[in-house]
Design a protein around this motif. Sequence first.
Motif, PDB file in Angstrom:
ATOM      1  N   SER A   1       0.831  -1.208   0.000  1.00 51.89           N
ATOM      2  CA  SER A   1       0.000   0.000   0.000  1.00 51.89           C
ATOM      3  C   SER A   1       0.864   1.256   0.000  1.00 51.89           C
ATOM      4  O   SER A   1       0.562   2.233  -0.693  1.00 51.89           O
ATOM      5  N   ALA A   2       1.947   1.232   0.781  1.00 54.61           N
ATOM      6  CA  ALA A   2       2.853   2.384   0.814  1.00 54.61           C
ATOM      7  C   ALA A   2       3.489   2.610  -0.562  1.00 54.61           C
ATOM      8  O   ALA A   2       3.641   3.755  -1.009  1.00 54.61           O
ATOM      9  N   LEU A   3       3.859   1.530  -1.239  1.00 53.26           N
ATOM     10  CA  LEU A   3       4.407   1.666  -2.589  1.00 53.26           C
ATOM     11  C   LEU A   3       3.383   2.288  -3.534  1.00 53.26           C
ATOM     12  O   LEU A   3       3.720   3.127  -4.386  1.00 53.26           O
ATOM     13  N   MET A   4       2.132   1.875  -3.397  1.00 50.11           N
ATOM     14  CA  MET A   4       1.075   2.424  -4.238  1.00 50.11           C
ATOM     15  C   MET A   4       0.884   3.918  -3.968  1.00 50.11           C
ATOM     16  O   MET A   4       0.676   4.713  -4.902  1.00 50.11           O
ATOM     17  N   GLU A   5       0.957   4.321  -2.717  1.00 53.22           N
ATOM     18  CA  GLU A   5       0.836   5.746  -2.379  1.00 53.22           C
ATOM     19  C   GLU A   5       2.007   6.540  -2.955  1.00 53.22           C
ATOM     20  O   GLU A   5       1.836   7.684  -3.406  1.00 53.22           O
ATOM     21  N   ALA A   6       3.212   5.946  -2.927  1.00 51.33           N
ATOM     22  CA  ALA A   6       4.367   6.612  -3.529  1.00 51.33           C
ATOM     23  C   ALA A   6       4.134   6.834  -5.020  1.00 51.33           C
ATOM     24  O   ALA A   6       4.460   7.900  -5.568  1.00 51.33           O
ATOM     25  N   GLY A   7       3.550   5.834  -5.684  1.00 52.57           N
ATOM     26  CA  GLY A   7       3.241   5.965  -7.098  1.00 52.57           C
ATOM     27  C   GLY A   7       2.237   7.076  -7.370  1.00 52.57           C
ATOM     28  O   GLY A   7       2.343   7.788  -8.379  1.00 52.57           O
ATOM     29  N   CYS A   8       1.278   7.241  -6.477  1.00 48.74           N
ATOM     30  CA  CYS A   8       0.283   8.304  -6.651  1.00 48.74           C
ATOM     31  C   CYS A   8       0.920   9.685  -6.509  1.00 48.74           C
ATOM     32  O   CYS A   8       0.600  10.607  -7.273  1.00 48.74           O
ATOM     33  N   ALA A   9       1.803   9.843  -5.525  1.00 46.04           N
ATOM     34  CA  ALA A   9       2.496  11.121  -5.363  1.00 46.04           C
ATOM     35  C   ALA A   9       3.334  11.429  -6.602  1.00 46.04           C
ATOM     36  O   ALA A   9       3.380  12.576  -7.073  1.00 46.04           O
ATOM     37  N   LEU A  10       3.964  10.401  -7.158  1.00 45.44           N
ATOM     38  CA  LEU A  10       4.746  10.585  -8.378  1.00 45.44           C
ATOM     39  C   LEU A  10       3.840  10.969  -9.550  1.00 45.44           C
ATOM     40  O   LEU A  10       4.219  11.818 -10.384  1.00 45.44           O
ATOM     41  N   ALA A  11       2.644  10.389  -9.602  1.00 45.36           N
ATOM     42  CA  ALA A  11       1.705  10.715 -10.680  1.00 45.36           C
ATOM     43  C   ALA A  11       1.275  12.182 -10.613  1.00 45.36           C
ATOM     44  O   ALA A  11       1.208  12.865 -11.649  1.00 45.36           O
ATOM     45  N   ILE A  12       0.988  12.689  -9.408  1.00 43.00           N
ATOM     46  CA  ILE A  12       0.615  14.102  -9.282  1.00 43.00           C
ATOM     47  C   ILE A  12       1.799  14.997  -9.635  1.00 43.00           C
ATOM     48  O   ILE A  12       1.639  16.065 -10.227  1.00 43.00           O
ATOM     49  N   PHE A  13       3.010  14.544  -9.282  1.00 43.80           N
ATOM     50  CA  PHE A  13       4.222  15.263  -9.677  1.00 43.80           C
ATOM     51  C   PHE A  13       4.273  15.432 -11.194  1.00 43.80           C
ATOM     52  O   PHE A  13       4.517  16.532 -11.716  1.00 43.80           O
ATOM     53  N   LEU A  14       4.028  14.351 -11.928  1.00 45.82           N
ATOM     54  CA  LEU A  14       4.099  14.394 -13.385  1.00 45.82           C
ATOM     55  C   LEU A  14       2.972  15.238 -13.971  1.00 45.82           C
ATOM     56  O   LEU A  14       3.190  15.983 -14.942  1.00 45.82           O
ATOM     57  N   LEU A  15       1.768  15.135 -13.401  1.00 45.83           N
ATOM     58  CA  LEU A  15       0.662  15.952 -13.880  1.00 45.83           C
ATOM     59  C   LEU A  15       0.962  17.445 -13.702  1.00 45.83           C
ATOM     60  O   LEU A  15       0.681  18.266 -14.579  1.00 45.83           O
ATOM     61  N   THR A  16       1.525  17.773 -12.542  1.00 45.43           N
ATOM     62  CA  THR A  16       1.855  19.174 -12.271  1.00 45.43           C
ATOM     63  C   THR A  16       2.959  19.663 -13.207  1.00 45.43           C
ATOM     64  O   THR A  16       2.930  20.805 -13.690  1.00 45.43           O
ATOM     65  N   TRP A  17       3.915  18.798 -13.452  1.00 43.14           N
ATOM     66  CA  TRP A  17       5.040  19.140 -14.322  1.00 43.14           C
ATOM     67  C   TRP A  17       4.555  19.513 -15.735  1.00 43.14           C
ATOM     68  O   TRP A  17       5.057  20.440 -16.356  1.00 43.14           O
ATOM     69  N   HIS A  18       3.547  18.775 -16.206  1.00 47.91           N
ATOM     70  CA  HIS A  18       3.039  19.013 -17.552  1.00 47.91           C
ATOM     71  C   HIS A  18       1.983  20.122 -17.589  1.00 47.91           C
ATOM     72  O   HIS A  18       1.511  20.485 -18.663  1.00 47.91           O
ATOM     73  N   GLY A  19       1.605  20.660 -16.417  1.00 49.22           N
ATOM     74  CA  GLY A  19       0.670  21.782 -16.373  1.00 49.22           C
ATOM     75  C   GLY A  19      -0.758  21.338 -16.139  1.00 49.22           C
ATOM     76  O   GLY A  19      -1.241  20.376 -16.750  1.00 49.22           O
ATOM     77  N   LEU A  20      -1.440  22.012 -15.209  1.00 46.67           N
ATOM     78  CA  LEU A  20      -2.820  21.677 -14.856  1.00 46.67           C
ATOM     79  C   LEU A  20      -3.707  22.904 -15.017  1.00 46.67           C
ATOM     80  O   LEU A  20      -3.363  24.003 -14.571  1.00 46.67           O
ATOM     81  N   THR A  21      -4.838  22.715 -15.656  1.00 49.14           N
ATOM     82  CA  THR A  21      -5.841  23.777 -15.765  1.00 49.14           C
ATOM     83  C   THR A  21      -7.154  23.359 -15.131  1.00 49.14           C
ATOM     84  O   THR A  21      -8.096  24.140 -15.056  1.00 49.14           O
ATOM     85  N   SER A  22      -7.223  22.100 -14.663  1.00 48.84           N
ATOM     86  CA  SER A  22      -8.434  21.560 -14.054  1.00 48.84           C
ATOM     87  C   SER A  22      -8.031  20.629 -12.923  1.00 48.84           C
ATOM     88  O   SER A  22      -6.982  19.962 -13.000  1.00 48.84           O
ATOM     89  N   PRO A  23      -8.850  20.544 -11.853  1.00 49.89           N
ATOM     90  CA  PRO A  23      -8.527  19.624 -10.762  1.00 49.89           C
ATOM     91  C   PRO A  23      -8.892  18.171 -11.054  1.00 49.89           C
ATOM     92  O   PRO A  23      -8.559  17.281 -10.271  1.00 49.89           O
ATOM     93  N   LEU A  24      -9.570  17.903 -12.152  1.00 51.91           N
ATOM     94  CA  LEU A  24     -10.068  16.550 -12.428  1.00 51.91           C
ATOM     95  C   LEU A  24      -8.964  15.490 -12.473  1.00 51.91           C
ATOM     96  O   LEU A  24      -9.141  14.398 -11.899  1.00 51.91           O
ATOM     97  N   PRO A  25      -7.812  15.731 -13.122  1.00 53.89           N
ATOM     98  CA  PRO A  25      -6.764  14.696 -13.084  1.00 53.89           C
ATOM     99  C   PRO A  25      -6.272  14.408 -11.670  1.00 53.89           C
ATOM    100  O   PRO A  25      -5.993  13.246 -11.333  1.00 53.89           O
ATOM    101  N   ILE A  26      -6.168  15.442 -10.839  1.00 52.25           N
ATOM    102  CA  ILE A  26      -5.751  15.209  -9.453  1.00 52.25           C
ATOM    103  C   ILE A  26      -6.806  14.401  -8.712  1.00 52.25           C
ATOM    104  O   ILE A  26      -6.481  13.494  -7.931  1.00 52.25           O
ATOM    105  N   PHE A  27      -8.076  14.701  -8.942  1.00 53.49           N
ATOM    106  CA  PHE A  27      -9.141  13.925  -8.311  1.00 53.49           C
ATOM    107  C   PHE A  27      -9.025  12.446  -8.680  1.00 53.49           C
ATOM    108  O   PHE A  27      -9.251  11.561  -7.842  1.00 53.49           O
ATOM    109  N   ALA A  28      -8.681  12.153  -9.944  1.00 51.44           N
ATOM    110  CA  ALA A  28      -8.552  10.765 -10.379  1.00 51.44           C
ATOM    111  C   ALA A  28      -7.424  10.060  -9.629  1.00 51.44           C
ATOM    112  O   ALA A  28      -7.577   8.913  -9.174  1.00 51.44           O
ATOM    113  N   VAL A  29      -6.292  10.742  -9.487  1.00 53.75           N
ATOM    114  CA  VAL A  29      -5.172  10.132  -8.762  1.00 53.75           C
ATOM    115  C   VAL A  29      -5.513   9.982  -7.284  1.00 53.75           C
ATOM    116  O   VAL A  29      -5.159   8.977  -6.647  1.00 53.75           O
TER     117      VAL A  29
END
Length: 411
Positions: free
Chosen positions: A88-116
Amino acid sequence: MSSIASSGDRFAAFRHGPFLRFWIARFLATFCTQIVSVAVGWQIYDLTRDPFDLGLVGIIQFLPSLLLVLVTGVIADRFGRRLIMGLSALMEAGCALAIFLLTWHGLTSPLPIFAVLAVFGVARAFFGPSAASLVANLVPARDFANAIAWTSSAWQTATIVGPVAGGLLYGLSALAAYGSAAFFMAIAALLVFSIPKPVQRSEVEKPTLETLFAGFRYIWREKVVLGAISLDLFAVLLSGAVALLPVYARDILELGPWGLGLLRAAPGIGAIGVAIWLTSHPIKDHAGAIMLFFVGMFGAFTVVFGVSTIPWLSILALAILGATDMVSVYVRETLIQLWTPDEVRGRVNAVNMVFVGASNELGEFRAGTMAAFIGPVAAVVVGGIGAVGVAGLWFVLFPALAKVRHLDRRS
């Protein structure tokens, strides 16, 4: 059941080697969750300026715990709590990394963060019951209350430094916040996997509807456990104000991201002092009445925070609020673990995690929704008054809980 140790050995739990690794891992996991929580709250409020979206952050993370409650506890009981906690901890680490990548590519809506965050909620749904149940397999019963106090102190310490770190890191950049969270969560997972496989009682029969509902059945029969769990559910559901802290930090107290970190840390500052005190001064008598009293105090100081417009008073109210909550957490968690047979402990903790999640995440949704209609101050004040009422009502509805004197089954 052995009685709780009263030797006054503050470090009794740490005499058992595997507990130290568990304690550090639990601290890091909570630390990273706090960083993500602060960063996501500020990022989403920056994007939308809508307090209702802050409530959605909570409900999205809670729903997996509710939907998977019949699965998470059974898996923890049958397949090993250490393994499930680490994965579970590994999965949470993956989610934090996913939000990192989403932010890196730019966000104009909260929907991708909600999905993660929904996936993050699934990981937390499995992490909670396995971690809570694993403690009982790492220390003997005589040191369990001490272990609960230290485990709570790990959580509370992380709630102090995590929000501050989250606010400071987000002040540098959102990428710094999410990247740090992903890294340290991965370290937590590795620490969990390094714990020697503990002895754990488990059922060998194939899962049936009866085994799936065993946690619910036990809680319903044991009125002390039912009262303790449901008390937290309704008190924090009504008085939770964490979701609105970005509103207070930006619009009411005008403190900015660093100030938001201080507000998020303040309850932990009060709680950690109480947790450390409890490691050498465990509650030995009148545990039920003490818990009910401090739940009422929790609601009262929520009201103080709600009406305050002075930063130092708001921070002080949150610190005292955290101190009172720590007493309730200590009593509740010790009662649940010591009054529950090991073979169903995972399922009971899964139900407990749903109740805790409901009180926190649904409480945030309640606060955000009410704030959208009646304003943030009224939402917090009404909730705090409701928590005081719940404490009084539970004193009447659960007399067995109010009469509990000792944390083990001697009472």
